[in-house]
Design a protein around this motif. Structure first.
Motif, short mmCIF file in Angstrom:
data_model
loop_
_atom_site.label_atom_id
_atom_site.label_comp_id
_atom_site.label_asym_id
_atom_site.label_seq_id
_atom_site.Cartn_x
_atom_site.Cartn_y
_atom_site.Cartn_z
N ARG A 48 -25.68 18.97 10.99
CA ARG A 48 -25.59 19.37 9.59
C ARG A 48 -25.11 20.81 9.42
NH1 ARG A 48 -31.68 19.06 7.10
NH2 ARG A 48 -32.82 20.32 8.59
N THR A 49 -25.47 21.69 10.36
CA THR A 49 -24.98 23.07 10.25
C THR A 49 -23.47 23.12 10.37
OG1 THR A 49 -27.05 23.97 11.15
CG2 THR A 49 -25.10 25.37 11.26
N LEU A 50 -22.94 22.48 11.40
CA LEU A 50 -21.50 22.55 11.64
C LEU A 50 -20.72 21.73 10.60
CD1 LEU A 50 -21.56 22.34 15.53
CD2 LEU A 50 -21.30 24.36 14.11
N SER A 51 -21.30 20.61 10.17
CA SER A 51 -20.62 19.82 9.13
C SER A 51 -20.49 20.61 7.83
CB SER A 51 -21.38 18.52 8.88
OG SER A 51 -21.34 17.69 10.02
N MET A 52 -21.52 21.35 7.47
CA MET A 52 -21.46 22.13 6.23
C MET A 52 -20.51 23.32 6.35
SD MET A 52 -25.28 22.00 4.50
CE MET A 52 -26.24 22.32 5.98
N ILE A 53 -20.43 23.92 7.55
CA ILE A 53 -19.44 24.98 7.75
C ILE A 53 -18.04 24.41 7.60
CG2 ILE A 53 -18.44 26.55 9.47
CD1 ILE A 53 -21.27 27.08 10.49
N GLU A 85 -14.70 27.59 9.45
CA GLU A 85 -14.82 28.92 10.04
C GLU A 85 -16.21 29.48 9.79
OE1 GLU A 85 -11.78 31.51 8.66
OE2 GLU A 85 -10.14 30.38 9.62
N VAL A 86 -16.77 30.13 10.82
CA VAL A 86 -18.09 30.73 10.67
C VAL A 86 -18.04 31.76 9.55
CG1 VAL A 86 -19.86 32.15 11.79
CG2 VAL A 86 -18.68 30.36 13.10
N PRO A 87 -18.88 31.60 8.52
CA PRO A 87 -18.76 32.47 7.34
C PRO A 87 -19.33 33.86 7.55
CG PRO A 87 -20.60 30.97 7.07
CD PRO A 87 -19.92 30.57 8.35
N THR A 126 -26.83 32.09 9.54
CA THR A 126 -28.14 32.18 10.19
C THR A 126 -28.44 30.92 11.00
OG1 THR A 126 -28.96 33.62 8.42
CG2 THR A 126 -30.61 32.50 9.76
N ALA A 127 -28.16 29.77 10.41
CA ALA A 127 -28.41 28.51 11.12
C ALA A 127 -27.50 28.37 12.33
CB ALA A 127 -28.21 27.33 10.17
N ALA A 128 -26.23 28.75 12.18
CA ALA A 128 -25.28 28.62 13.29
C ALA A 128 -25.62 29.57 14.42
CB ALA A 128 -23.86 28.88 12.79
N GLU A 129 -26.05 30.78 14.09
CA GLU A 129 -26.40 31.74 15.13
C GLU A 129 -27.65 31.30 15.89
OE1 GLU A 129 -26.39 35.54 17.30
OE2 GLU A 129 -25.29 33.69 16.97
N ALA A 130 -28.63 30.76 15.18
CA ALA A 130 -29.82 30.23 15.86
C ALA A 130 -29.45 29.03 16.74
CB ALA A 130 -30.87 29.82 14.82
N LEU A 131 -28.55 28.18 16.24
CA LEU A 131 -28.07 27.04 17.03
C LEU A 131 -27.40 27.53 18.31
CD1 LEU A 131 -27.33 24.04 17.42
CD2 LEU A 131 -25.30 24.46 16.01
N ARG A 132 -26.61 28.57 18.21
CA ARG A 132 -25.93 29.13 19.39
C ARG A 132 -26.95 29.58 20.43
NH1 ARG A 132 -24.48 34.12 21.59
NH2 ARG A 132 -25.87 35.11 20.08
N GLN A 140 -18.16 22.64 19.94
CA GLN A 140 -18.12 22.42 18.49
C GLN A 140 -18.32 23.73 17.73
OE1 GLN A 140 -20.45 19.05 17.07
NE2 GLN A 140 -20.14 17.96 19.01
N LEU A 141 -19.06 24.66 18.34
CA LEU A 141 -19.22 25.99 17.75
C LEU A 141 -17.96 26.84 17.92
CD1 LEU A 141 -22.89 26.84 18.83
CD2 LEU A 141 -22.01 27.07 16.49
#
Length: 681
Positions: A362-367, A374-376, A453-459, A479-480
């Motif tokens: 869901r994090t990557l799909s919403m990005i 692109e990472v916002p 924030t979600a993407a960085e925690a996922l990383r 995917q990131l």
């Protein structure tokens, strides 16, 4: 002296009396995860595994299978290597004890011990257990082996002996000066108690069979399997070779940083192996780390029970990573752990599909949907929710590293998944899908902050989890939009390293949820594989192998059933000698005794039974003072299933008579000196 910048880890070499199963996989997966992480920490890492291929059991198994020993070991060793390759195990070397380099190294070690006066020729007459490759103090032909209960064989042969008795004080001193040499502490206590009970010289050759490495200058002898197998840790990295490159490799990697073993071979690795090395004037490994057994639905896996689980069944249905994650998350390292297909699927769905997989999807799909992939750029204004996730991520990194270094793998993964849960909750509470529908720059900035924030925690979770679930973590990493995860320098991991504007890759599910049919399918496949597999030969060739059986572990299991005619001869109300032999009684010495709060009838005892110190709960508190029990020798039933009394686990039973109408306990004891650990029969 420590050699900075290198890390050398080994599995036990697995005995090729049977094809690999999930017990072998457990040890290998743990070592692979440790090795992967050490490489990411910048260390020159060498990861060794392999197979043990000599001994009387192999010779007999091959004869029963109608092939030569060489054909037999080639087939099984090939199956081990094929499984590790299929699972992506990143071993740097696979040693086989039939290889010329190993033969050369073992003979060099034997000669070195002989030249230093630690090996002499003698003779042995007595009982021998083929299953355990063990000489036994037993009373007469056919007496049961104290380890597995099977009948021993009488042997009369000339042997070479190693002066193990001369190493007793040196070993005890080393254990005392290096408390982290044997881990966990329970194993160190077992080993120390065993050595303190006295060591006898150890046979290191055999003449009754030929499938082994010949003794230098005396080829009618073959080198005993324990000296042969244990030496793999040094022969694989060049010991015994005259080549400059091999010598340089040995000097660089030895001593090993970690020997990873199963608890059933602690004595051989923590007593015999360091004794051999001390006598040869070679450095000792830095740590010997023992894990527990892997049980199948609370029962020890064994071929005789027919409950061996093959890793291939799980790989065919779920892949390698769910199995790797389950083994390292579900099982507290050092303790026994239980495996079942139901538990595997439950853990997979809860932690991987609904946890990490859901966070990534869901994090990557919403990005992709809201920011064109692109990472916002997050807002400079962070609210308490954002700050809490960043703080938790930094804390997770610190705790995960510390726990993994201490072999607390389950706790480390639990720590990482607490961050996963927190971020999934953060997403739900901040509703980025609602923010995306609101007009204005403030809502847009807030949306960017939440997704960053979600993407960085996922990383951060992904890179921490990579050593455990490498294939899945690599897919999430791609995917990131971050390239090759194995190249990441784990030493510098911290919050805020996700580059703004990074173009993410194609978003695809990594952990599709498994349904109940997955369990049923795996159970069916396992039943079919078990029924179609070749039955083990009816000979001392390894029936009853335990799960996780390493190279240097002889197969053990329940004593074979008595013949039907013997059973029918037993009169009603009586038992046969075979029934009696199922009860394992040993001499124990009480090391400590204490009362249990709130329980006025029971005491918690620590009892030395020779091979280990057991915790036993006994209902004798009303008649015996704890301090007066210390040092007392008692009779212990050691093969009872563990149970809990008043919340305290008891592993065995102290034998006592029941006297008088009040049922007063009277502890069974001895009028003559009985060595701790001796078996009653």
């Amino acid at each position: 002296m420590d050699k900075p910048g290198k890390f050398y880890i080994t599995t036990p070499i697995y005995y090729v009396n049977a094809r690999p199963h999930i017990g072998h996989t457990y040890t290998t997966v743990v070592c692979d995860a440790v090795a992967r992480r050490q490489r990411m920490m910048g260390l020159d890492t060498w990861f060794l595994t392999g197979t043990d291929e000599h001994g009387q059991k192999i010779e007999r198994s091959a004869a029963a299978a109608g092939c030569s020993p060489r054909e037999f070991v080639d087939k099984i060793a090939g199956e081990f290597r094929a499984l590790w390759d299929r699972m992506g195990i990143t071993y740097d070397d696979f040693i086989r004890t039939t290889e010329p380099r190993h033969v050369r190294g073992v003979q060099a070690l034997f000669t070195r011990l002989q030249e230093r006066g630690y090996i002499y020729k003698g003779s042995y007459s007595g009982q021998y257990c083929v299953f355990d490759e063990l000489y036994v103090d037993a009373a007469g032909p056919g007496a049961p082996c104290p380890e597995c209960g099977r009948p021993t064989e009488t042997v009369h042969e000339e042997n070479y002996f190693f002066k193990l008795s001369a190493m007793e004080e040196r070993l005890l001193q080393y254990y005392n000066e290096h408390p982290d040499f044997i881990r966990p502490e329970t194993r160190r206590n077992e080993v120390t108690a065993f050595v303190r009970s006295g060591l006898r010289d150890l046979s290191v050759s055999r003449t009754s069979f030929k499938w082994g490495i010949p003794v230098p200058n005396d080829p009618k002898h073959v080198i005993y399997v324990w000296l042969d197998a244990l030496a793999n840790y040094i022969t694989a990295i060049g010991f015994g070779s005259d080549k400059p490159a091999d010598k340089k490799k040995f000097e660089h990697y030895w001593p090993a940083d970690v020997h990873m073993i199963g608890k059933e071979i602690v004595r051989f690795h923590c007593v015999y192996w360091p004794a051999f090395l001390m006598a040869a004037e070679l450095p000792l490994p830095k740590a010997i780390v023992a894990h527990g057994w892997l049980l199948f639905e609370e029962s020890k896996m064994s071929k005789s029970r027919g409950n061996i689980v093959r890793s291939e069944t799980i790989l065919d249905n779920l892949g390698a990573d769910p199995l790797r994650y389950f083994l390292m998350r579900e099982i507290v390292f050092g303790s026994d752990g239980s495996f079942s297909f139901d538990a595997l699927v439950q853990r997979f769905n809860a932690d991987l599909a609904n946890g990490l997989g859901n966070l990534a999807s869901r994090t990557l799909s919403m990005i992709g949907r809201y920011f064109e992939g692109e990472v916002p750029y997050p807002s400079k204004e962070r609210n308490p929710d954002d700050q809490a996730i960043a703080a938790l991520a930094d804390q997770t990194i610190k705790e995960f590293h510390a726990q993994f270094e201490e072999f607390q793998f389950s706790r480390a993964l639990e720590t990482a998944w607490q961050l996963v849960s927190a971020v999934n909750k953060y997403i739900v509470e901040n509703e980025p899908w609602t923010l995306a529908e609101k007009p204005g720059q403030d809502a847009r900035a807030r949306l960017a902050t939440v997704l960053y924030t979600a993407a960085e925690a996922l990383r951060i979770v992904t890179v921490l989890a990579y050593p455990v679930i490498p294939e899945s973590a690599a897919r999430i990493w791609q995917q990131l939009g971050l390239g090759k995860i194995e190249k990441f320098d784990l030493r510098g991991l911290k919050w805020g390293q996700l580059k703004l504007g990074t173009k993410i890759g194609k978003v695809e599910p990594v952990f599709p949820r498994a349904d109940k049919s997955t369990v049923e399918r795996m159970q069916q496949m396992e039943q079919e594989r078990s029924s179609s597999a070749e039955k083990p030969a009816e000979s001392p060739a390894g029936t009853g192998a335990q799960a996780g059986q390493p190279a240097t572990q002889a197969a053990t299991g329940p004593a074979p059933a008595a013949p039907a005619e013997a059973k029918s001869a037993a009169t009603e109300g009586k038992i046969s000698i075979d029934d009696f032999l199922k009860v394992e009684l040993r001499v124990g010495e009480i090391k400590s005794a204490e009362r249990i709060p709130g329980a006025d009838k029971i005491l918690k005892l620590q009892v030395d039974i020779g091979t280990e110190v057991r915790q036993i709960v006994a209902g004798i508190a009303q008649y015996y003072e704890p301090d007066k029990l210390i040092g007392r020798r008692v009779v212990v039933v050691v093969n009872l299933a563990p149970r809990k009394l008043r919340g305290v686990e008891s592993n065995g039973m102290v034998v006592a008579a029941t006297v008088g109408p009040e049922g007063r306990p009277v502890l069974a004891g001895f009028h003559e000196d009985a060595p701790v650990g001796s078996r009653l029969k």
